[in-house]
Enzyme design. Structure first.
Site, PDB file in Angstrom:
ATOM      1  N   HIS A 393     -18.046  62.970  19.179  1.00 47.35           N
ATOM      2  CA  HIS A 393     -19.186  63.711  18.654  1.00 47.35           C
ATOM      3  C   HIS A 393     -20.510  63.007  18.934  1.00 47.35           C
ATOM      4  CE1 HIS A 393     -21.654  65.667  15.339  1.00 47.35           C
ATOM      5  NE2 HIS A 393     -21.046  66.708  15.866  1.00 47.35           N
ATOM      6  N   LYS A 395     -23.890  61.760  20.765  1.00 44.54           N
ATOM      7  CA  LYS A 395     -24.834  62.405  21.668  1.00 44.54           C
ATOM      8  C   LYS A 395     -25.674  61.294  22.304  1.00 44.54           C
ATOM      9  CE  LYS A 395     -24.505  65.380  17.863  1.00 44.54           C
ATOM     10  NZ  LYS A 395     -23.393  66.187  18.248  1.00 44.54           N
ATOM     11  N   ASP A 400     -29.789  54.591  34.330  1.00 45.77           N
ATOM     12  CA  ASP A 400     -30.081  53.285  34.919  1.00 45.77           C
ATOM     13  C   ASP A 400     -30.266  52.256  33.799  1.00 45.77           C
ATOM     14  OD1 ASP A 400     -29.920  54.604  37.308  1.00 45.77           O
ATOM     15  OD2 ASP A 400     -32.071  54.699  37.658  1.00 45.77           O
TER      16      ASP A 400
END
Length: 475
Positions: A393, A395, A400
């Protein structure tokens, strides 16, 4: 014969209406037309109440004069980054365009006096949040998409009641849809103790005002204006592994101290004003802080009321300049066409693009929509992993060594266009390295999806993905 002609005219009118109103988003048009063909009259009624463009109301966009004064105070107290050369890390020296895009897409500047702590599960997040609540001296501001009346919810209620009775200002915003099961009794107990409660877009009001499809998906905690939290974790037992279907819940939350907390506070204050029609004008909401950290952080908020899709555009801008790697963790991967093209192009050009998605879904339809993008991503060289330890869950985006993003927004069109969301962009090596280490650990707990194996999935699965793909702009 006449009734057939009348029905045909009505049906054509419905199609024309959807095409006229949704011409800017063809994918959304296709989704609603599919529903209309399956449910000719009911589908149009659903469209009328659920799909109308959010009215960018002046009352929501306008900052009250008192809030504007607090914003000026916050800006005067924080240390801002004014030029690309002041950014940490050598890579930003070549990324002037990215710097200016990030500065112009959001009202929140990149600030320099911050300390961040990455919280990699609910145990760590709840521990830090509840400790901050217990240590509050002036105010506690809380905003969650989902608050449940379970063990974690009871723990929160008891902590807030205790602090409210001790004279601490306590305010709570909860979303009308995300917290639909929250009992009136729970809310009343808090209110009787002196906690100020406000529901963001209550379902009945949202339905008749045709805003049922818009949700406040933000998770914000600000204590005394000095420490703040945001990320993927709501209030509920499932985040501690309490859902037997999903099991272990892998999430990422963030603790912030310093300048960035001012802009978390500002987002909360605007949401509070909209939900409760009450202005917060006390200067103590924006206190001077003593944070000695030097991390650079930017808060990025977006929603259907915003002029720009700030989070989507920030993600796209970062992806488009990637030279070596793009790492993504998300429970829902339903990108808009521009981001899909950006990721495929990056992979084709040799950038190491990796995406971790769930193996066990919380919603089968959304997982099918996510998998509908897998074949073309794999063919372009994107590496896809399915998390097997539990439910993914988090996010998180890492590009880079330029930046990392942690917040509430999923990599899907609902988060980009329909939800009120908030992310933090982190620019310092320490924070990025920590998120990279978590990502690598999650890869070890995942199984890689290969193009050869994925192509052998059954026809029934492919059909389910096709239908979910068409409906994906609405999920």
């Amino acid at each position: 014969m006449g009734w057939i002609l009348a029905a045909l005219v009505i049906f054509i009118f419905q199609i024309a209406t959807i095409l006229a109103l949704e011409y800017r988003r063809p994918a959304k048009s296709v989704a609603w037309l599919l529903i209309l063909f399956v449910l000719p009259i009911i589908g149009f009624v659903m469209y009328y109440f659920l799909a109308q463009t959010y009215k960018r109301q002046q009352e929501f966009r306008t900052i009250s004069s008192s809030a504007e004064g607090l914003r000026r105070k916050a800006l005067s107290q924080c240390e801002q980054v004014h030029r690309p050369s002041d950014m940490h890390g050598e890579e930003f020296a070549e990324q002037e365009r990215l710097y200016y895009i990030l500065q112009r897409l959001t009202l929140s500047p990149i600030t320099s006096r911050n300390e961040s702590i990455v919280l990699t599960d609910a145990d760590a997040a709840y521990g830090a949040i509840f400790q901050a609540i217990e240590e509050a001296r002036h105010h506690i501001h809380i905003e969650f998409y989902t608050i449940r009346d379970d063990r974690v919810g009871q723990r929160l209620k008891e902590a807030l009641i205790r602090q409210a009775r001790a004279g601490i200002e306590v305010r709570v915003i909860y979303d009308g849809i995300g917290s639909l099961s929250l009992s009136r009794k729970y809310v009343k107990e808090l209110e009787r103790a002196g906690v100020h409660m406000s529901c963001f877009l209550p379902p009945r009001m949202a339905f008749f005002d045709k805003r049922m499809n818009f949700r406040n998906h933000r998770k914000i905690v600000v204590v005394d204006g000095l420490v703040g939290y945001l990320g993927g974790i709501n209030i509920g037992d499932e985040y501690l592994g309490g859902n037997p279907k999903l099991g272990f819940w892998r999430d990422t939350h963030l603790q912030l101290r310093g300048d960035a907390v001012y802009f978390l506070q500002e987002v909360f204050m605007q949401d509070w004003w909209y939900a409760s029609k009450q202005q917060l004008a006390d200067q103590l909401y924006m206190p001077a802080h003593s944070c000695s950290g030097s991390e650079q952080v930017q808060i990025v908020a977006s929603g259907p009321n915003s002029r720009d899709e700030a989070i989507l555009e920030c993600v796209f801008a970062a992806v488009s300049v990637a030279k070596s790697r793009i790492y993504i963790e998300t429970p829902y991967f339903i990108p808009d066409p521009s981001l899909l093209m950006g990721l495929r192009t990056a992979a084709l050009s040799g950038v190491d693009v990796r995406i971790i998605i769930p193996y066990v879904p919380d919603t089968k339809l959304v997982l099918n929509a996510t998998l509908s993008y897998a074949e073309e991503m794999l063919a372009a060289g994107v590496r896809i992993y399915r998390y097997r330890k539990g439910f993914m869950h988090a996010k998180v985006l890492i590009v880079d060594h330029l930046l990392a993003s942690v917040g509430t927004a999923n990599m899907d069109m609902r988060s980009f266009f329909s939800n009120f969301e908030i992310n933090a962009l982190l620019f310092d090596e320490k924070a990025i390295d920590r998120l990279e280490a978590d990502f690598m650990k999650d890869m070890e707990d995942s199984g890689e999806v290969t193009l050869e194996a994925f192509m052998k999935r059954p026809l029934r699965q492919k059909a389910g993905e096709a239908v979910a793909r068409m409906l994906s702009p609405l999920l």
